[in-house]
Design an enzyme around this catalytic site. Structure first.
Site, PDB file in Angstrom:
ATOM      1  N   HIS A  10       0.820  -1.219   0.000  1.00  0.00           N
ATOM      2  CA  HIS A  10       0.000   0.000   0.000  1.00  0.00           C
ATOM      3  C   HIS A  10       0.853   1.267   0.000  1.00  0.00           C
ATOM      4  CE1 HIS A  10      -3.235  -2.724   0.458  1.00  0.00           C
ATOM      5  NE2 HIS A  10      -2.903  -3.082   1.685  1.00  0.00           N
ATOM      6  N   CYS A  42      -7.382  -6.853   4.153  1.00  0.00           N
ATOM      7  CA  CYS A  42      -8.567  -6.687   4.992  1.00  0.00           C
ATOM      8  C   CYS A  42      -9.808  -7.291   4.341  1.00  0.00           C
ATOM      9  CB  CYS A  42      -8.811  -5.211   5.298  1.00  0.00           C
ATOM     10  SG  CYS A  42      -8.920  -4.171   3.826  1.00  0.00           S
TER      11      CYS A  42
END
Length: 442
Positions: A10, A42
């Protein structure tokens, strides 16, 4: 300008995309151990539950896309060593085993984190899995197809979401944690009690306040043994937590004791022209006014963007974080920001107090309405808001994003009580839930 980026999930992806836009003539080279980038871990539980039908949908960028922009994307490459003084790297091609050297003008370390895996007896048995990346996701989905008894170890957000997903797939689920409550870092007891009751109603076996001692089985795991009991298991998923993946720079950069790289407000490390961002770093935790290790994708993308903004000269400061997060457990929409009352009392010198507002989220004359519970945590001496939590069957989680801004700007309960929020019967009452809770603290 020659830029090398080590690691690309990320923070790395955000840094690369923004650096290419800001410095189109720069030469950007990525070295990444995996064969993919930008995987949203996630969402693994959503894949297990089949809400997201394919884990491949959890990517938001790709090596091919970055390469099409002129970025050198070296997948399956591991950086073995960095000579910070001479700005050189030693890199291994994991496919050919060839070792090459490279150099940089600017170096970006987005090394990420890795699951904490204690050395349990029997830890090498088959079907004991981790939950972090794309390969883990595929393995969990495949192995769970034939599993009957699933044990999830660790009742943070990831563990809790997996427990729900496995239960929805009609597995016998046991959720184990050494803490006496689930999600204890994020929520106070009156909120976790509600969530725990929901799990218990659905048949999930909550094993709290117990520490895993070992795993038993012949080739595959068949049993999890804690300090207080034994639990059958065809499949075990470890969700104990994460640690910064920073062995590469150990002893070479300033870090916390856990290895998290110390950075300043412009993402600069202790070495010149070396930047770091994401789960490998410390963050400024505003509610406690201190540096902490809080691995979150939201922090990572902000920090990666800031690396690009500050690469040539200090331009845009990092504002810190409140650790704001949310989760949906069955029909319950839950979110929190800042310090819980319990954590504040045990880890800070703040003189904290709290108030809890319980009210229907919109007027009772509307055809439907639902109850919401919202808690504010504040410092009695400074009157500043330092945390909050909300739970309801209606999605009111954005209240915690608002409260995050309140904490970041160091507002008092008095100021929050009189803050202007709109009223419209479809959505709320004349006094916002945040106003109502703050008024209780006056």
């Amino acid at each position: 300008m020659k830029i090398v980026v080590v690691g690309c999930t990320h923070a790395g992806t955000a840094a690369v995309v923004n650096m290419k836009e800001l410095y189109p003539d720069s030469q950007i080279t990525i070295y990444e151990k995996n064969d993919n980038i930008s995987f949203l871990s996630c969402g693994i539980a959503l894949s297990v539950e089949n809400v997201v039908t394919e884990p491949e949908k959890l990517f938001y960028n790709s090596p091919d896309n970055l390469a099409s922009q002129g970025i050198v994307t070296n997948m399956k490459h591991e950086v073995l060593d960095i000579d910070f003084d001479n700005k050189k790297l030693s890199v291994k091609n994991l496919v050919t085993n060839e070792i090459i050297e490279d150099s940089y003008d600017k170096l970006v370390l987005t090394l990420g984190s890795w699951p904490i895996v204690p050395k349990f007896e029997g830890g090498n048995l088959e079907n004991i899995l981790l939950c972090k990346n794309y390969d883990h996701a595929k393995t969990i989905i495949e192995k769970s197809k034939n599993a009957k008894n699933v044990v999830v170890i660790g009742a943070g957000y990831i563990g809790v979401e997996l427990a729900e997903a496995f239960e929805m797939r009609n597995k016998n689920v046991t959720l184990i944690d050494a803490e006496n409550r689930i999600m204890a870092k994020y929520l106070d007891k009156e909120f976790t009690d509600i969530a725990q009751e929901e799990f218990t109603k659905r048949g999930v076996n909550l094993v709290l306040g117990q520490k895993v001692q070992k795993f038993e089985g012949t080739d595959k795991v068949s049993k999890v043994v804690t300090d207080k009991g034994e639990f059958e298991a065809d499949l075990v998923v470890l969700c104990i937590g994460f640690a910064p993946n920073t062995k590469l720079v150990k002893g070479k950069l300033d870090t916390l004791s856990n290895g998290a790289i110390i950075i300043d407000e412009y993402m600069r490390t202790s070495k010149e022209d070396v930047f770091a961002a994401g789960d490998c770093c410390v963050v400024r935790y505003n509610p406690a006014n201190e540096n902490r290790y809080i691995p979150l994708a939201t922090n990572a993308v902000r920090m990666g963007t800031l690396v690009a903004k500050n690469l040539v000269k200090p331009t845009l400061k990092y504002m810190g974080t409140q650790g704001t997060s949310g989760i949906k457990i069955y029909d319950l929409c839950i979110a929190s920001t800042g310090l819980t009352e319990e954590v504040a009392k045990s880890t800070t010198s703040l003189n904290v107090a709290s108030v809890t507002a319980v009210d229907n989220y919109r007027p009772e004359f509307m055809p439907t309405f639902e109850e919401a519970k919202l808690k504010l945590v504040y410092d009695k001496d400074t009157r500043k808001v330092v945390g909050g939590q909300i739970i309801s069957k209606i999605d009111l989680t954005q209240f915690m994003n608002t409260l995050s801004v309140v904490i970041q700007n160091e507002m008092t309960v008095e100021e929050l009580a009189m803050t202007d929020f709109f009223f419209q019967p479809h959505f709320n009452k004349p006094w916002s839930l945040l106003n109502t809770a703050a008024l209780m603290a006056l």
